[in-house]
Write an enzyme that holds these catalytic residues in place. Structure first.
Site, mmCIF file in Angstrom:
data_model
loop_
_atom_site.group_PDB
_atom_site.id
_atom_site.type_symbol
_atom_site.label_atom_id
_atom_site.label_comp_id
_atom_site.label_asym_id
_atom_site.label_seq_id
_atom_site.Cartn_x
_atom_site.Cartn_y
_atom_site.Cartn_z
ATOM 1 N N THR A 145 44.149 33.458 42.876
ATOM 2 C CA THR A 145 45.453 34.125 42.820
ATOM 3 C C THR A 145 46.229 33.637 41.605
ATOM 4 O OG1 THR A 145 46.382 32.404 44.239
ATOM 5 C CG2 THR A 145 45.632 34.420 45.299
ATOM 6 N N THR B 52 37.339 46.177 38.993
ATOM 7 C CA THR B 52 37.696 44.747 39.010
ATOM 8 C C THR B 52 36.419 43.924 38.821
ATOM 9 O OG1 THR B 52 37.681 44.857 41.445
ATOM 10 C CG2 THR B 52 39.825 44.960 40.343
ATOM 11 N N THR C 212 36.313 48.437 50.628
ATOM 12 C CA THR C 212 37.312 48.021 49.653
ATOM 13 C C THR C 212 37.121 48.788 48.381
ATOM 14 O OG1 THR C 212 38.257 46.245 48.426
ATOM 15 C CG2 THR C 212 35.964 46.137 48.703
#
Length: 401
Positions: free
Chosen positions: A401, A151, A188
């Site tokens: 988002t 990402t 993460t």
């Protein structure tokens, strides 16, 4: 020896991989990866301890409970976290679609996701992507898979190693993603490890669970624990060594190799922290116990004041000592010693005299070691972290988002 090798998860015998653009990411980059074993493999896994866990975490935990698996399907661009029953249904459907295309049992498919929280998977793209990806599975597809799971990473992370057991070469390979929202337990990240070792599943799970505690659970970029983390190991036995079922010499050799691979991969994740300009190795020495050593190290690693000081190349020992002091560990500042790059900057309750030019040279380097001697016991631990830069704020301020 651990090697940076793009062969990654296809280094071991009997594994294939691929990565494609399924259209999940707005950027148009690769976003769907598949890894398969030609034969049934023992599976072990460790997962995020965040109580707000993503749907694929629950689905993959159930697969690990079956003790075997043959495939991993991972997407980036959408975390499928905090998506309710729809998210669970989509995670199960992802496994079902992959199983049908691969002609395997649904319970043999690990599913993983990473990306934005609170957004449901675009299942039309997932289904089309899986169907397009399966025919492209190949023995050289690890790098494509590694590219498809990243990402905000600045580079793909791929490592391999090999050992000899019973006269047979046993190979281990891994790919991982992770750069931000890094704080155990776990960090993460997604990490997929494949090996052709012949090892009992219970023994494999024991090894992974123990190794995680001193590798992936010893890194921090920003103190945030993700919803989607997992480390998965598939062991298909194709190396042909005698099956490892006990804690014998072969198990110890395998354990050490897996531990070294995980340790180096954990460091690569920490070094690639979002916007990082420094890679920090924090050694806590002579603590009363491992818990204290880890707490002290993590307190330093997660301190915004310490992290920004290193970004600014300021050897601010006051911030370091302060972080140890509020960590909750047994310590006495009069007995504590602080070093940066081997140069003592604090001891005997006072700042120490040091060569400022020599220390400034160390602070300008990318890799910097911080050594804390608590003088309270005999236990040591190492935490890996990075600095906190303007770029970190920019990356996360623009990650919507």
């Amino acid at each position: 020896m651990i090697n940076e090798n793009k062969a990654g998860v296809t280094f071991a015998k009997g594994f294939k991989a691929t990565g494609i653009k399924a259209g999940i990411k707005k950027s148009g980059n690769a976003d769907l990866a598949i890894i398969t074993s030609d034969t049934e493999a023992a599976v072990a896994g460790t997962f995020t301890q965040n109580k707000v866990a993503a749907a694929p975490v629950y689905v993959s935990k159930d697969v690990v409970k079956t003790k075997t698996a043959k495939a991993i399907v991972a997407n980036s661009g959408c975390a499928n976290a905090c998506t309710g029953q729809q998210g669970m249904d989509d995670a199960h459907k992802t496994a079902q679609i992959a199983a049908a295309e691969l002609n395997i049992n649904k319970d043999d498919v690990i599913v993983a996701s990473t990306g934005v929280i609170g957004v449901t998977l675009p299942m039309d793209k997932i289904e089309t992507g899986i169907k397009a990806a399966v025919p492209t599975l190949n023995n050289d597809g690890s790098d494509a898979a590694a590219n498809a799971i990243i990402t905000t990473d600045t580079y793909t992370k791929s490592l391999t190693t090999s050992i000899t057991l019973d006269g047979k070469e046993v190979r281990i390979g891994a790919i991982a993603k992770g750069a931000g929202m890094i704080q155990p337990n776990m960090a993460t990240m997604l990490c997929f490890i494949t090996t052709d070792a012949n090892i009992e599943q219970v023994r494999l799970q024991t090894a992974l669970s123990e190794i995680i505690e001193k590798t992936f659970n010893m890194i921090s970029v920003d103190g945030d624990m993700s919803t989607n983390d997992m480390v998965i190991v598939l062991a298909n036995g194709q190396a042909g060594n005698n099956k490892i079922i006990e804690n014998d010499e072969n198990y110890q050799i395998f354990y050490q190799a897996l531990s070294e691979l995980c340790c180096q991969m954990a460091q690569k994740v920490a070094a690639d922290g979002e916007g990082a300009t420094k890679f920090l190795t924090i050694n806590i020495n002579n603590a009363r116990n491992f818990r204290d050593a880890k707490l002290a190290g993590m307190s330093i690693a997660n301190s915004p004041l310490v992290k920004t000081a290193f970004f600014g190349q300021d050897p601010n020992w006051g911030r370091i000592l302060c972080a140890v002091g509020y960590s909750g560990v047994d310590m006495n500042p009069e007995n504590t010693e602080v070093k940066i790059g081997g140069i003592t900057i604090y001891s005997n309750g006072l700042g120490a005299a040091f060569d400022k030019n020599a220390l400034q040279d160390i602070m300008s380097e990318h890799d910097i070691a911080i050594d804390i001697n608590l003088n309270m016991g005999s236990t040591n631990a190492t935490v890996w972290s990075c600095d906190l830069s303007y770029e970190y704020v920019k990356i996360n301020g623009e990650y919507h988002t």
